[in-house]
Structure formats: C-alpha cells, structure tokens
Enzyme design. Structure first.
Site, PDB file in Angstrom:
ATOM      1  N   LYS A  52       0.842  -1.206   0.000  1.00  0.00           N
ATOM      2  CA  LYS A  52       0.000   0.000   0.000  1.00  0.00           C
ATOM      3  C   LYS A  52       0.873   1.250   0.000  1.00  0.00           C
ATOM      4  CE  LYS A  52      -0.256  -0.269   5.031  1.00  0.00           C
ATOM      5  NZ  LYS A  52      -1.045  -0.748   6.175  1.00  0.00           N
ATOM      6  N   ARG A  69     -10.614   0.441  14.690  1.00  0.00           N
ATOM      7  CA  ARG A  69     -10.598   1.038  13.350  1.00  0.00           C
ATOM      8  C   ARG A  69     -11.715   0.394  12.548  1.00  0.00           C
ATOM      9  NH1 ARG A  69      -4.885   1.427  10.209  1.00  0.00           N
ATOM     10  NH2 ARG A  69      -5.234  -0.771   9.799  1.00  0.00           N
ATOM     11  N   ARG A 114       1.096 -10.536   7.525  1.00  0.00           N
ATOM     12  CA  ARG A 114       0.968  -9.337   6.675  1.00  0.00           C
ATOM     13  C   ARG A 114       2.059  -8.313   7.004  1.00  0.00           C
ATOM     14  NH1 ARG A 114      -4.301  -9.333   9.106  1.00  0.00           N
ATOM     15  NH2 ARG A 114      -3.652  -7.374  10.083  1.00  0.00           N
ATOM     16  N   TYR A 169      12.666  31.470   1.904  1.00  0.00           N
ATOM     17  CA  TYR A 169      11.478  32.208   2.354  1.00  0.00           C
ATOM     18  C   TYR A 169      11.564  32.573   3.826  1.00  0.00           C
ATOM     19  CZ  TYR A 169       9.049  30.684  -1.903  1.00  0.00           C
ATOM     20  OH  TYR A 169       8.678  30.460  -3.196  1.00  0.00           O
ATOM     21  N   CYS A 223      11.785  24.738   0.396  1.00  0.00           N
ATOM     22  CA  CYS A 223      10.762  25.286  -0.511  1.00  0.00           C
ATOM     23  C   CYS A 223       9.967  24.129  -1.111  1.00  0.00           C
ATOM     24  CB  CYS A 223      11.405  26.086  -1.627  1.00  0.00           C
ATOM     25  SG  CYS A 223      12.556  27.359  -1.064  1.00  0.00           S
TER      26      CYS A 223
HETATM   27  C1  LIG Z   1      -0.368  -1.522   7.029  1.00  0.00           C
HETATM   28  C2  LIG Z   1      -0.950  -2.770   7.556  1.00  0.00           C
HETATM   29  C3  LIG Z   1      -0.139  -3.893   7.775  1.00  0.00           C
HETATM   30  C4  LIG Z   1       1.365  -3.838   7.715  1.00  0.00           C
HETATM   31  O1  LIG Z   1       1.805  -3.109   8.837  1.00  0.00           O
HETATM   32  P1  LIG Z   1       3.363  -2.970   9.200  1.00  0.00           P
HETATM   33  O2  LIG Z   1       3.374  -2.302  10.519  1.00  0.00           O
HETATM   34  O3  LIG Z   1       3.970  -2.102   8.140  1.00  0.00           O
HETATM   35  O4  LIG Z   1       3.929  -4.328   9.197  1.00  0.00           O
HETATM   36  C5  LIG Z   1      -0.767  -5.078   8.118  1.00  0.00           C
HETATM   37  N1  LIG Z   1      -2.101  -5.144   8.260  1.00  0.00           N
HETATM   38  C6  LIG Z   1      -2.902  -4.071   8.091  1.00  0.00           C
HETATM   39  C7  LIG Z   1      -4.376  -4.215   8.278  1.00  0.00           C
HETATM   40  C8  LIG Z   1      -2.365  -2.847   7.755  1.00  0.00           C
HETATM   41  O5  LIG Z   1      -3.145  -1.776   7.612  1.00  0.00           O
END
Ligand SMILES: *Cc1c(COP(=O)(O)O)cnc(C)c1O
Length: 351
Positions: free
Chosen positions: A6, A105, A193, A244, A291
């Site tokens: 992502k 979440r 993941r 600036y 900048c």
């Molecule tokens: C981003 C995300 C991950 C990976 O998280 P890391 O901390 O980068 O390993 C895994 N599961 C979900 C649901 C996420 O949003």
C-alpha cells in the site's frame, strides 16, 4: 505471506516492489485503495490483492472488475458488494471478514463475527475467503502492551471459533503485522501481513537492540536512499539570508548548494533543522526553509563539485548521514511517514 505494498509500497514503488515480493514467494499483496489495485493489475500482476481499507460504493464495480479481495465487516457493505458482484456476472467472490479486537478502526466485534459470516454466505454471491484482525500495539515494548496484544489474539481466535461453530469455514486466518510476524510465531495462523520490515525498518518501538536483547537478532537494512544532485553552488555573503521568511542569515561568507528537491517531493519543511545532507561523505546542514521544489545546504568554505550527488537519507552504504528511521526519531514520527511521503514525481531507480 501477504506483503503490504500500500501507499506505493511505503513510497518505494508499488509495481516494482510487488514484483519482487512475488518473486520472493509472497502469496498476497495488501493495498489500501482500489486505485492501487488497478495500478498493479494494469502492470500485469495477477496475484491476489487484499484491500485493507474500505472503499466507497462508487468504487465497488471497479473493485470487482479487478478481482480485489475486500475486507468486510457489516451487512450494508456486504450487500453493496454482493450487488456489484451480481452486476459483474461473477459469483463465489471471496471477501475477508475483519474483526475489531482492540484496534478501534474497522472490523466487527468478535461476538458479531458468526452473524456477519452467515450474512456473507446468504448473499449467494460472496464466499468467506478469510478472517483477519489488526494489532494496535504489537510494536510497543511498553509495560502491558504485550498483554494487550495477547488479549487481541485471544478475541480473534474466539471470533474464529464462533464462525466455525456456526458451521462456516473461516478461510485464511491472519493477524500479524511486522512486529508480530517477527516476535510471535504462535500468532502467525495461516498468513502474515508484514509491511515496514520488508522495506528494511524495525517496528517503531522495537529497534535492532530490542531483538538482540531478546536473543532473536534480526538484521534489517533500509531499502530506500533519497538522492539528488547539487545543481548549483552559490556564494552567500555575510548578512545575506537564504530562502522564504529569511529565517537564516549568513554570519560569515559561505557557499550554498542548491538541491532540486522540496516538500512537494515529500521532503517535509519540518525536517529542515534535522537534515544533514551527505555530499562526498561529508554532512551539510539545510539553511532556511525547505521550498516546494528546492532547498539549500551550507557547503561552508570548501565547496564540493557541481553535480555532486547529495544524499538526504538512506542506509549507510548510500553514504547518507541519516537513515529514514533516524530522521523520523528526530522529528517525532515513524519511518513509514518519511518514506511513504516521497511523492511520485521523484524517479525511483532500482539496483
Ligand atoms: C499496514 C498494515 C499492515 C502492515 O503493517 P506494518 O506495521 O507495516 O507491518 C498489516 N495489516 C494491516 C491491516 C495494515 O493496515
């Protein structure tokens, strides 16, 4: 293995990183927007794509057309998806049931899981391809946080049991982000993941030393170096100011190097006081404000050659003074924010 690509692979380039992850054996790729899935599909990537965030109803046709596997957790969303699947003339479309075990979440609560799973199957269009939850503090070494993660895991396994008890196969069960993948093999279940560790950074609160202390040393090296060139070298006389707001005035004659990179490239203005830009192995501070498209470094009295490489951050081998992690530590953020901020106009070079 589901690798998070992502946010343009945390800034590293989604298509290239997805290809590498798959070549290394990843089974799934995790994305956060339908548009990210389309980019991967258009690049010829056929691997399963897991959408970690909710999409909007208007995006569902496109989600289904691109065979993106969504997280679901409520009946309305399931119904909208089921309609999109029907419209596309598809069936047996896999979705993963997200369970909120303490992240606050997305996700249904564990006691709702069986009911939502039943609802998914009742559409006649969708299948339960998997179940997931997400840990809120697995990267935190703070007192009590390990127990918090353990409670999240227990709630998740309870949700899985509830679904099984309803006679439904929960599919691929997964909950581990990077920190939990490293530390908690007993939580791996069917899939993990990881994200940030794939890009060479330690989980936020758990640096290299943490794993050494735990007698599970792990050697991660940052993948990204942010590199530009000194495109001009300019004499700045004592009393002249730079950039600036003239926040910096030369106290003596000096030379500045102009770098063609700024906050529109993801080099946040707030990084300026902490950046030490490396040119030919020496560190030079940024002067004045960053900048939109440029910034200036103080070369002092013995300037470097024009067109020299200037390294803003990266692994030690890149010649950088700071890693993205060190820059994050200095500016009160996390490595994720530093690398994923690098915008698309910065060319990615892979070697
Ligand atoms: C981003 C995300 C991950 C990976 O998280 P890391 O901390 O980068 O390993 C895994 N599961 C979900 C649901 C996420 O949003």
């Amino acid at each position: 293995m589901c690798v998070a690509v992502k946010a343009n692979a945390y800034g590293h380039g989604a298509v290239e990183c997805a290809g590498i992850a798959l070549a290394c054996g990843a089974d799934f790729l995790a994305i956060a927007a339908v548009s990210e899935g389309i980019e991967l599909r258009e690049a010829g990537i056929h691997a399963p794509l897991l959408l970690l965030s909710l999409c909007q109803p208007e995006e569902m046709d496109s989600l289904v057309a691109n065979d993106i596997t969504p997280f679901v957790f409520d009946k309305d969303y399931v119904d909208l998806l089921s309609q999109a699947v029907q419209k596309a003339g598809k069936k047996d479309y896999a979705v993963h049931l997200a369970v909120d075990t303490g992240m606050g979440r997305i996700g249904c609560y564990p006691e709702e899981a069986a009911d939502i799973a039943r609802h998914i199957l009742s559409t006649g269009k969708l299948l339960l391809g998997g179940m997931s939850t997400h840990f809120a503090v697995s990267d935190s070494p703070a007192e009590g946080d390990e127990a918090y993660t353990a409670r999240q895991f227990a709630r998740f396994t309870q949700a899985i049991e509830n679904v099984k008890a309803a006679g439904i196969n929960p599919g691929i069960c997964h909950c581990c982000n990077s920190a939990a993948t490293l530390e908690k093999p007993e939580y791996h279940l069917d899939m993990v993941r990881p994200g940030i560790i794939v890009y060479g950074y330690y989980p936020d609160g758990k640096p290299r030393q943490y794993y050494e202390r735990k007698k599970m040393p792990i050697d991660l090296r940052p993948v990204m170096a942010l590199v530009t060139q000194v495109v001009a070298i300019r004499p700045i006389k004592k009393g002249m100011s730079v950039s600036y707001g003239h926040t910096w005035t030369a106290e003596e004659d000096t030379m500045t190097g102009v770098l063609p990179i700024g906050y529109a490239d993801g080099l946040f203005r707030r990084l300026a006081p902490h950046l030490q830009v490396a040119v030919k192995g020496k560190a030079y501070p940024v002067r004045g404000r960053i900048c939109m498209d440029q910034c200036m470094i103080d070369l002092g009295k013995n300037p470097v050659e024009r067109w020299s490489e200037a390294v803003l951050f990266g692994p030690k081998e890149s010649g950088a003074v700071l890693t993205a992690q060190e820059l994050a530590d200095a500016t009160g953020t996390i490595s994720y924010e530093i690398t994923s901020a690098i915008t698309k106009r910065v060319p990615r070079v892979y070697q």
